[in-house]
Scaffold this motif. Sequence first.
Motif, PDB file in Angstrom:
ATOM      1  N   LEU A 128       1.520  -8.670 -11.672  1.00 36.78           N
ATOM      2  CA  LEU A 128       1.828 -10.087 -11.602  1.00 36.78           C
ATOM      3  C   LEU A 128       2.086 -10.473 -10.148  1.00 36.78           C
ATOM      4  CD1 LEU A 128       4.204 -10.700 -14.665  1.00 36.78           C
ATOM      5  CD2 LEU A 128       1.719 -10.909 -14.530  1.00 36.78           C
ATOM      6  N   PHE A 129       2.231 -11.751  -9.911  1.00 35.58           N
ATOM      7  CA  PHE A 129       2.479 -12.269  -8.568  1.00 35.58           C
ATOM      8  C   PHE A 129       3.705 -11.592  -7.970  1.00 35.58           C
ATOM      9  CE2 PHE A 129       4.499 -15.639  -5.880  1.00 35.58           C
ATOM     10  CZ  PHE A 129       3.538 -15.631  -4.879  1.00 35.58           C
ATOM     11  N   GLY A 130       3.578 -11.101  -6.755  1.00 34.96           N
ATOM     12  CA  GLY A 130       4.643 -10.381  -6.089  1.00 34.96           C
ATOM     13  C   GLY A 130       4.428  -8.886  -6.063  1.00 34.96           C
ATOM     14  N   GLY A 131       3.601  -8.366  -6.982  1.00 34.01           N
ATOM     15  CA  GLY A 131       3.239  -6.962  -6.972  1.00 34.01           C
ATOM     16  C   GLY A 131       4.330  -6.008  -7.409  1.00 34.01           C
ATOM     17  N   GLN A 132       5.328  -6.480  -8.150  1.00 29.39           N
ATOM     18  CA  GLN A 132       6.374  -5.586  -8.649  1.00 29.39           C
ATOM     19  C   GLN A 132       6.314  -5.417 -10.160  1.00 29.39           C
ATOM     20  OE1 GLN A 132      10.374  -5.822  -6.940  1.00 29.39           O
ATOM     21  NE2 GLN A 132       9.650  -7.413  -5.565  1.00 29.39           N
ATOM     22  N   SER A 133       5.971  -6.467 -10.877  1.00 21.91           N
ATOM     23  CA  SER A 133       5.871  -6.405 -12.328  1.00 21.91           C
ATOM     24  C   SER A 133       4.471  -5.946 -12.711  1.00 21.91           C
ATOM     25  CB  SER A 133       6.154  -7.774 -12.946  1.00 21.91           C
ATOM     26  OG  SER A 133       7.461  -8.196 -12.670  1.00 21.91           O
ATOM     27  N   ILE A 134       4.396  -4.913 -13.552  1.00 20.44           N
ATOM     28  CA  ILE A 134       3.122  -4.356 -13.995  1.00 20.44           C
ATOM     29  C   ILE A 134       2.924  -4.736 -15.459  1.00 20.44           C
ATOM     30  CG2 ILE A 134       1.740  -2.265 -14.202  1.00 20.44           C
ATOM     31  CD1 ILE A 134       3.823  -0.995 -12.224  1.00 20.44           C
TER      32      ILE A 134
ATOM     33  N   ALA B 242       0.818  -1.220   0.000  1.00 21.17           N
ATOM     34  CA  ALA B 242       0.000   0.000   0.000  1.00 21.17           C
ATOM     35  C   ALA B 242       0.848   1.264   0.000  1.00 21.17           C
ATOM     36  CB  ALA B 242      -0.961   0.001   1.192  1.00 21.17           C
ATOM     37  N   ASP B 243       2.056   1.175  -0.565  1.00 20.84           N
ATOM     38  CA  ASP B 243       2.929   2.341  -0.613  1.00 20.84           C
ATOM     39  C   ASP B 243       2.934   3.013  -1.984  1.00 20.84           C
ATOM     40  OD1 ASP B 243       4.163   0.318  -1.970  1.00 20.84           O
ATOM     41  OD2 ASP B 243       6.070   0.452  -0.904  1.00 20.84           O
ATOM     42  N   MET B 244       2.073   2.535  -2.889  1.00 13.90           N
ATOM     43  CA  MET B 244       1.999   3.110  -4.225  1.00 13.90           C
ATOM     44  C   MET B 244       0.626   2.826  -4.818  1.00 13.90           C
ATOM     45  SD  MET B 244       4.388   2.297  -7.579  1.00 13.90           S
ATOM     46  CE  MET B 244       3.830   0.587  -7.666  1.00 13.90           C
ATOM     47  N   VAL B 245       0.080   3.837  -5.484  1.00 12.09           N
ATOM     48  CA  VAL B 245      -1.191   3.696  -6.193  1.00 12.09           C
ATOM     49  C   VAL B 245      -0.952   4.078  -7.654  1.00 12.09           C
ATOM     50  CG1 VAL B 245      -3.565   4.508  -6.422  1.00 12.09           C
ATOM     51  CG2 VAL B 245      -2.580   4.145  -4.145  1.00 12.09           C
ATOM     52  N   LEU B 246      -1.453   3.246  -8.560  1.00 14.04           N
ATOM     53  CA  LEU B 246      -1.339   3.502  -9.994  1.00 14.04           C
ATOM     54  C   LEU B 246      -2.732   3.675 -10.585  1.00 14.04           C
ATOM     55  CD1 LEU B 246       1.333   0.818 -10.988  1.00 14.04           C
ATOM     56  CD2 LEU B 246       1.711   3.231 -10.534  1.00 14.04           C
ATOM     57  N   ILE B 247      -2.902   4.759 -11.313  1.00 15.45           N
ATOM     58  CA  ILE B 247      -4.158   5.016 -12.030  1.00 15.45           C
ATOM     59  C   ILE B 247      -3.847   4.973 -13.518  1.00 15.45           C
ATOM     60  CG2 ILE B 247      -6.062   6.610 -12.396  1.00 15.45           C
ATOM     61  CD1 ILE B 247      -5.990   5.646  -9.570  1.00 15.45           C
ATOM     62  N   GLY B 248      -4.531   4.099 -14.237  1.00 13.91           N
ATOM     63  CA  GLY B 248      -4.346   3.988 -15.678  1.00 13.91           C
ATOM     64  C   GLY B 248      -5.521   4.594 -16.423  1.00 13.91           C
TER      65      GLY B 248
ATOM     66  N   ASP C 199      10.283  11.609  -6.593  1.00 15.98           N
ATOM     67  CA  ASP C 199      10.988  10.591  -5.809  1.00 15.98           C
ATOM     68  C   ASP C 199      12.149   9.959  -6.571  1.00 15.98           C
ATOM     69  OD1 ASP C 199       9.516   9.249  -7.677  1.00 15.98           O
ATOM     70  OD2 ASP C 199       8.672   7.772  -6.296  1.00 15.98           O
ATOM     71  N   LYS C 200      12.471  10.515  -7.738  1.00 20.48           N
ATOM     72  CA  LYS C 200      13.585  10.063  -8.574  1.00 20.48           C
ATOM     73  C   LYS C 200      13.416   8.627  -9.040  1.00 20.48           C
ATOM     74  CE  LYS C 200      16.902  13.240  -6.472  1.00 20.48           C
ATOM     75  NZ  LYS C 200      18.232  13.409  -5.838  1.00 20.48           N
ATOM     76  N   ARG C 201      12.177   8.159  -9.078  1.00 24.21           N
ATOM     77  CA  ARG C 201      11.875   6.835  -9.613  1.00 24.21           C
ATOM     78  C   ARG C 201      10.931   6.984 -10.797  1.00 24.21           C
ATOM     79  NH1 ARG C 201       9.930   2.952  -4.915  1.00 24.21           N
ATOM     80  NH2 ARG C 201       8.433   4.635  -4.601  1.00 24.21           N
ATOM     81  N   ALA C 202      10.909   5.965 -11.663  1.00 18.89           N
ATOM     82  CA  ALA C 202      10.058   6.040 -12.844  1.00 18.89           C
ATOM     83  C   ALA C 202       9.717   4.635 -13.305  1.00 18.89           C
ATOM     84  CB  ALA C 202      10.744   6.814 -13.966  1.00 18.89           C
ATOM     85  N   LEU C 203       8.597   4.519 -14.006  1.00 14.56           N
ATOM     86  CA  LEU C 203       8.199   3.256 -14.603  1.00 14.56           C
ATOM     87  C   LEU C 203       9.000   3.044 -15.884  1.00 14.56           C
ATOM     88  CD1 LEU C 203       4.324   3.466 -14.126  1.00 14.56           C
ATOM     89  CD2 LEU C 203       5.928   2.048 -12.842  1.00 14.56           C
TER      90      LEU C 203
ATOM     91  N   PHE D 254       8.703  -2.030 -14.763  1.00 15.92           N
ATOM     92  CA  PHE D 254       9.235  -2.024 -13.400  1.00 15.92           C
ATOM     93  C   PHE D 254       9.318  -0.590 -12.918  1.00 15.92           C
ATOM     94  CE2 PHE D 254      12.023  -6.004 -14.321  1.00 15.92           C
ATOM     95  CZ  PHE D 254      10.891  -6.801 -14.254  1.00 15.92           C
ATOM     96  N   LEU D 255       9.220  -0.411 -11.604  1.00 17.09           N
ATOM     97  CA  LEU D 255       9.493   0.881 -10.981  1.00 17.09           C
ATOM     98  C   LEU D 255      10.954   0.902 -10.579  1.00 17.09           C
ATOM     99  CD1 LEU D 255       8.396   3.593  -9.981  1.00 17.09           C
ATOM    100  CD2 LEU D 255       7.876   2.479  -7.796  1.00 17.09           C
ATOM    101  N   MET D 256      11.743   1.774 -11.234  1.00 16.46           N
ATOM    102  CA  MET D 256      13.182   1.789 -11.050  1.00 16.46           C
ATOM    103  C   MET D 256      13.657   3.171 -10.624  1.00 16.46           C
ATOM    104  SD  MET D 256      13.622  -1.318 -11.935  1.00 16.46           S
ATOM    105  CE  MET D 256      15.385  -1.281 -11.675  1.00 16.46           C
TER     106      MET D 256
END
Length: 879
Positions: A334-340, A290-296, A364-368, A353-355
């Motif tokens: 996907l399973f694990g909640g890291q791969s979108i 619950a540390d990230m929300v994605l709206i498509g 936050d200096k991160r990006a998909l 991936f969020l990198m």
Amino acid sequence: MSNISTEVAPSRITATAGSVPVRRSKDVRRSVLIIDRLADRIITIGGIAVIVAVLGILVFLVEETLPLFRGGHVTADHAYHLANTPDSVLALGMDEHKTIAYIISPDGTLALFHARSGKPLHAPTLDFKRQKISAFAQTINQRHLAFGLQDGTVRLARTQFKAAIVTSQELPANLTALDGRDQTDGTTVYSSIPGGQFRKIVFDLQLEPALNVAPAGTPIVAIDYRVGGEAERQSKAFVTVDGAGAMMLNQVTSRINLLTGKRRVAVKKAQLPDLPADTQLHAILLAEKADMVLIGSKQGRIYRYDTRDFQKPVLVESAPVISDSTSLSLMRFLFGGQSILIGDSTGSLDIFFLMQRPEHGTIDKRALVNARSFEKNQTPYVRFSPSVRDKSFAVIDAAGQLKILHGTSQKTLGQYASTDDKPAVGLTLAPRLDGVMQLGRDGAVRFAEFEVPHPETTFKTLFRKVWYEGYEQPTFTWQSSAATDDFEPKLSLIPLIFGSVKAALYSLFFAVPIAILGAIYTSEFVNPSVRATLKPAMEMMASLPSVVLGFVAALVLAPIVETWIAAVVLSFIVVPVSLMAGAYLWQLLPIHLANRWQGLPKFFLICAVVVLALIVTRPLGAPFERLFFQGDFKAWLNGQSGTAQPFLFLMLMPIVFLGLAALITRFFGRAIRVYQARLSPLQTALMEIVKWLLLSMASIVGAYILAWLGTLVGIDARGNIVDTYVQRNTLVVGFAMGFAVIPIIYTIAEDALNAVPEHLRAASLGCGATPWQTALYVILPTAVSGVFSAVMIGMGRAVGETMIVVMAAGNTPLMDWNIFNGLRALSATIAVELPEAVKGGTLYRVLFLSGLVLFAMTFVINTVAEVVRLRFRKRATQL
């Protein structure tokens, strides 16, 4: 004297005075012929048996590894129709034993049926207090459900398939047969299992009280749901979008009082910043923690919210993930909640991936980042079901085609054609990834049971770079296990192959010069009495068990090297220089003393020089470290102090020395020899010493200048062949494995040098050549095929070494040439991981593939060695 009559065998020649000699018969005794033929047959059969055994091992290895590259295959296919099915469904699922399946309809109806036959079962009623379902979500494991309702409330639910084992005596009466395995009483299904027992399975769904989320009367239009923590302190989170466009993050914490058994529920809410007014919502996703929300949005733009600070969620990124002319068709975790997983209207399917990407300019200096792309499909994918045990997933396109893919290997595990050219309204993968069920609009169900033993392995995942979750870029990585179940197995063999080659090369760098020079010394220079003692002693070294060498290297040698690392580095300079100095000083001895001390005295003197040099390096280690590395060699390795120049100087000094010596010999060697011919032996010896000293000084100056220039242009050994120091490293492995390889190379090379015909040696010495010139220019070229074979056999021994690498190398599958870092070899991996590998599992077969690769490496090495040996031998026969 009496006459003595003696019978003589026909084959024996006897003769007396005045008698005619009897010739020995040339006929071979029959017993000798029989023994000879028997030996010939035994040798032939033994050779053929060895070849058959090797081929049998090869066939076995190939047979064990081939399943890694095969896809799935259907084991059973079931097709039937369900009555009164809706045009769309919220959820379709089944238990892990593929016995009971369920359907949740948009009107809140729950239907249960037998997964293999479609026969209906009694299902509990879901009571939503006459409120219509306006949004639905479920966790990836399909155990937790969230229903968004028209009145702005949310109902959470939990599904469970309760299983128990019962005996035939415990079966209720009047059961109805469902198929050859299962029978039911209408609610519970009993499946026959081995041992005369039955598996009892019943479906249960618990619906929790309503939670107020949106203003009264405002429907929930989108929702996503995640559950974490243990049962006693469970944490639930869901994110919603209501009809007014408000986005709310909700965190539900429940605790069970272990004394009273009552559950206490607490709800926290945080509103997310609004989206642009023209955004058309397609999907909403909530990360596992619950540390990230994605709206498509339907236009293909993803809005990413950072919710690590629950009370202050921030919109940190808004980026397109598909091209402008397309629309978003699929967006799921996907399973694990890291791969979108992202799909668009053109049939593209990608994994993001969020990198960490500071250059993208996000808060936050991160990006998909698009990490993987699947083969483009003709029509867009519209249905999705994730595996609950790995990165596999099933998708259905707009034409009704079903594919089962693996997210990491991008391997197609199964593909099924549609029966009516329409996409299914329901899709689910069996929890154990051994079945897939799709529900059509007319109630047609197709349930395919299949077997995919190794979905994560392809040639790419084993031998090419793969971009794994949490990694900044594609890498070669070996990691067969982890602390959590949602990790990606990383089974690249390249780090293991690299480790085997690295260990072999560094050990050969240490062993080959010592072994070859030792063989030349004992063959050409040492007294025969010394050779008779030295060679057996060296051969006995080969009998030392490698586990003993590994034990000594790990527990004795590694701590010593770590403590005295500067002295160890210095010894690579002091020992050769001391031997050279001793050789030049030996020439100052009178000839009668030099000849008298040629045997054991000279050998013991050489040993004494080596020991004395090693003793001297210990007190000189600290001054050497202060002079070259500012007092801390390990800090210098880490880049915390100093420049690249000192180590470059030490590396270049022997290279410059050899280069200058070769140039002097090439252009001035003849003139020097002519001049020395007019001098006395003592004068010649003094001249050689002066030449050596001048050459050493010139080498020091030349190496210093080259190191200074190299530092100016940015050449630095740090980060390449030297870097951060760890205790169990390649240097220690090189010492220990070199100790194991030296006897093999030495023995074979020495035998090859002694096999050179004596007349070549005598002819060279007779023409005025020195023993060293004879050894270097006559004996060694003639025996080069045998010497090369010795080196290659030693390399094969080093490549296949197991225990020394296991105990002294640290077992870290890294890919760098740093001699002060560890490694993991193929043989060590097999020894460490095979006892823990499940028979027939992916790791088990990959380890057999490692054995096959090791087999191929040794075969190639031996083949190349034989080809080169034959070429050298052909040249030697022409001498």
